[in-house]
Design a protein around this motif. Sequence first.
Motif, PDB file in Angstrom:
ATOM      1  N   UNK A   1      47.150  91.626   8.169  1.00  0.00           N
ATOM      2  CA  UNK A   1      45.997  91.278   7.932  1.00  0.00           C
ATOM      3  C   UNK A   1      46.098  91.537   5.940  1.00  0.00           C
ATOM      4  N   UNK A   2      46.046  91.114   5.262  1.00  0.00           N
ATOM      5  CA  UNK A   2      45.950  91.564   3.592  1.00  0.00           C
ATOM      6  C   UNK A   2      44.968  91.698   2.751  1.00  0.00           C
ATOM      7  N   UNK A   3      44.161  92.801   2.478  1.00  0.00           N
ATOM      8  CA  UNK A   3      42.636  93.303   1.970  1.00  0.00           C
ATOM      9  C   UNK A   3      41.786  91.985   1.570  1.00  0.00           C
ATOM     10  N   UNK A   4      42.655  90.678   1.043  1.00  0.00           N
ATOM     11  CA  UNK A   4      41.900  89.571   0.607  1.00  0.00           C
ATOM     12  C   UNK A   4      41.499  89.233   1.612  1.00  0.00           C
ATOM     13  N   UNK A   5      42.299  88.640   2.799  1.00  0.00           N
ATOM     14  CA  UNK A   5      41.586  87.840   3.597  1.00  0.00           C
ATOM     15  C   UNK A   5      40.502  88.532   4.734  1.00  0.00           C
ATOM     16  N   UNK A   6      40.740  89.950   4.985  1.00  0.00           N
ATOM     17  CA  UNK A   6      39.834  91.172   5.118  1.00  0.00           C
ATOM     18  C   UNK A   6      38.377  91.024   4.151  1.00  0.00           C
ATOM     19  N   UNK A   7      38.814  90.902   3.090  1.00  0.00           N
ATOM     20  CA  UNK A   7      37.433  91.015   2.436  1.00  0.00           C
ATOM     21  C   UNK A   7      36.382  89.596   2.379  1.00  0.00           C
ATOM     22  N   UNK A   8      37.432  88.092   3.142  1.00  0.00           N
ATOM     23  CA  UNK A   8      36.780  87.123   2.865  1.00  0.00           C
ATOM     24  C   UNK A   8      36.841  86.511   4.174  1.00  0.00           C
ATOM     25  N   UNK A   9      36.544  87.606   4.949  1.00  0.00           N
ATOM     26  CA  UNK A   9      36.417  87.388   6.683  1.00  0.00           C
ATOM     27  C   UNK A   9      35.325  88.016   6.503  1.00  0.00           C
ATOM     28  N   UNK A  10      34.960  88.809   5.859  1.00  0.00           N
ATOM     29  CA  UNK A  10      33.706  89.952   6.298  1.00  0.00           C
ATOM     30  C   UNK A  10      32.375  89.243   5.022  1.00  0.00           C
ATOM     31  N   UNK A  11      33.120  88.521   4.136  1.00  0.00           N
ATOM     32  CA  UNK A  11      32.531  87.768   3.248  1.00  0.00           C
ATOM     33  C   UNK A  11      31.540  86.123   4.215  1.00  0.00           C
ATOM     34  N   UNK A  12      32.188  86.359   4.672  1.00  0.00           N
ATOM     35  CA  UNK A  12      32.169  84.990   5.347  1.00  0.00           C
ATOM     36  C   UNK A  12      30.938  85.171   6.915  1.00  0.00           C
ATOM     37  N   UNK A  13      31.503  86.071   7.985  1.00  0.00           N
ATOM     38  CA  UNK A  13      30.645  86.579   8.878  1.00  0.00           C
ATOM     39  C   UNK A  13      29.282  87.454   8.312  1.00  0.00           C
ATOM     40  N   UNK A  14      28.867  87.945   7.090  1.00  0.00           N
ATOM     41  CA  UNK A  14      27.648  88.072   6.697  1.00  0.00           C
ATOM     42  C   UNK A  14      26.525  86.999   5.741  1.00  0.00           C
ATOM     43  N   UNK A  15      27.735  85.718   5.416  1.00  0.00           N
ATOM     44  CA  UNK A  15      27.079  84.373   4.911  1.00  0.00           C
ATOM     45  C   UNK A  15      26.758  83.733   6.765  1.00  0.00           C
ATOM     46  N   UNK A 100      23.476  95.445   5.403  1.00  0.00           N
ATOM     47  CA  UNK A 100      23.529  96.394   4.454  1.00  0.00           C
ATOM     48  C   UNK A 100      25.420  97.288   3.820  1.00  0.00           C
ATOM     49  N   UNK A 101      25.296  97.379   5.213  1.00  0.00           N
ATOM     50  CA  UNK A 101      27.094  98.149   4.580  1.00  0.00           C
ATOM     51  C   UNK A 101      27.843  97.256   4.768  1.00  0.00           C
ATOM     52  N   UNK A 102      28.138  96.846   4.756  1.00  0.00           N
ATOM     53  CA  UNK A 102      28.861  95.647   5.231  1.00  0.00           C
ATOM     54  C   UNK A 102      29.341  94.769   4.364  1.00  0.00           C
ATOM     55  N   UNK A 103      27.071  95.399   2.899  1.00  0.00           N
ATOM     56  CA  UNK A 103      27.165  94.304   2.091  1.00  0.00           C
ATOM     57  C   UNK A 103      27.821  95.156   0.375  1.00  0.00           C
ATOM     58  N   UNK A 104      27.434  96.254   0.548  1.00  0.00           N
ATOM     59  CA  UNK A 104      28.236  97.940   0.489  1.00  0.00           C
ATOM     60  C   UNK A 104      29.754  97.123   0.406  1.00  0.00           C
ATOM     61  N   UNK A 105      30.258  97.205   1.796  1.00  0.00           N
ATOM     62  CA  UNK A 105      32.163  97.045   2.135  1.00  0.00           C
ATOM     63  C   UNK A 105      32.752  96.177   1.346  1.00  0.00           C
ATOM     64  N   UNK A 106      31.700  94.829   0.669  1.00  0.00           N
ATOM     65  CA  UNK A 106      31.687  93.395   0.372  1.00  0.00           C
ATOM     66  C   UNK A 106      32.161  93.564  -1.235  1.00  0.00           C
ATOM     67  N   UNK A 107      31.343  94.903  -1.807  1.00  0.00           N
ATOM     68  CA  UNK A 107      31.342  94.589  -3.370  1.00  0.00           C
ATOM     69  C   UNK A 107      31.956  96.257  -3.775  1.00  0.00           C
ATOM     70  N   UNK A 108      32.545  97.325  -3.196  1.00  0.00           N
ATOM     71  CA  UNK A 108      32.562  98.267  -3.786  1.00  0.00           C
ATOM     72  C   UNK A 108      33.415  99.211  -2.702  1.00  0.00           C
ATOM     73  N   UNK A 109      34.231  98.835  -1.097  1.00  0.00           N
ATOM     74  CA  UNK A 109      34.748  99.096   0.176  1.00  0.00           C
ATOM     75  C   UNK A 109      36.122  99.676  -0.666  1.00  0.00           C
ATOM     76  N   UNK A 110      36.414  99.146  -1.783  1.00  0.00           N
ATOM     77  CA  UNK A 110      38.525  99.163  -1.911  1.00  0.00           C
ATOM     78  C   UNK A 110      38.638 100.735  -2.219  1.00  0.00           C
ATOM     79  N   UNK A 111      39.591 101.502  -1.626  1.00  0.00           N
ATOM     80  CA  UNK A 111      39.761 102.623  -1.870  1.00  0.00           C
ATOM     81  C   UNK A 111      40.576 102.984  -3.529  1.00  0.00           C
ATOM     82  N   UNK A 112      41.298 101.753  -3.695  1.00  0.00           N
ATOM     83  CA  UNK A 112      42.093 101.938  -5.137  1.00  0.00           C
ATOM     84  C   UNK A 112      40.843 101.427  -6.522  1.00  0.00           C
ATOM     85  N   UNK A 113      40.041 101.925  -6.374  1.00  0.00           N
ATOM     86  CA  UNK A 113      38.699 101.477  -7.944  1.00  0.00           C
ATOM     87  C   UNK A 113      38.506 100.145  -7.534  1.00  0.00           C
TER      88      UNK A 113
END
Length: 117
Positions: A1-15, A100-113
């Motif tokens: 799974x690519x980064x975009x798909x993971x982020x999208x799934x997390x955003x949908x789950x939190x939504x 709150x942790x999931x929301x932080x990951x949605x916004x700031x969780x990328x390791x490459x900045x």
Amino acid sequence: MNKFAGRQILAWAVSAFFVLGGAMNIVAPTFIMEDYARWGYPAWFHYVTGALELLCAGLLVPRKTRAAGAILGVLVMGSAVLTLAVHGEWTHVVLPALVLIALAAICFGSRDGESLT
């Protein structure tokens, strides 16, 4: 799974979490009304919370509004954590803290900045 798909799934789950929470707060079964009363909030405040949660849910889905949804979600869940902590309801702090942790990951969780929004 690519980064975009993971982020999208997390955003949908939190939504989905916020849709459920918002609906529960608007319908407000007796146990929710008792919670708000115990915490000292006015009888109508569950409507405000529910509306904010539903707005947050809607903002989290599109990439263009995801950051705004995450910020609103942090405010809502931060308020929940604060309310629960002030009233010593520590076992109930876990779920909003995880969100709150999931929301932080949605916004700031990328390791490459790179922003996840």
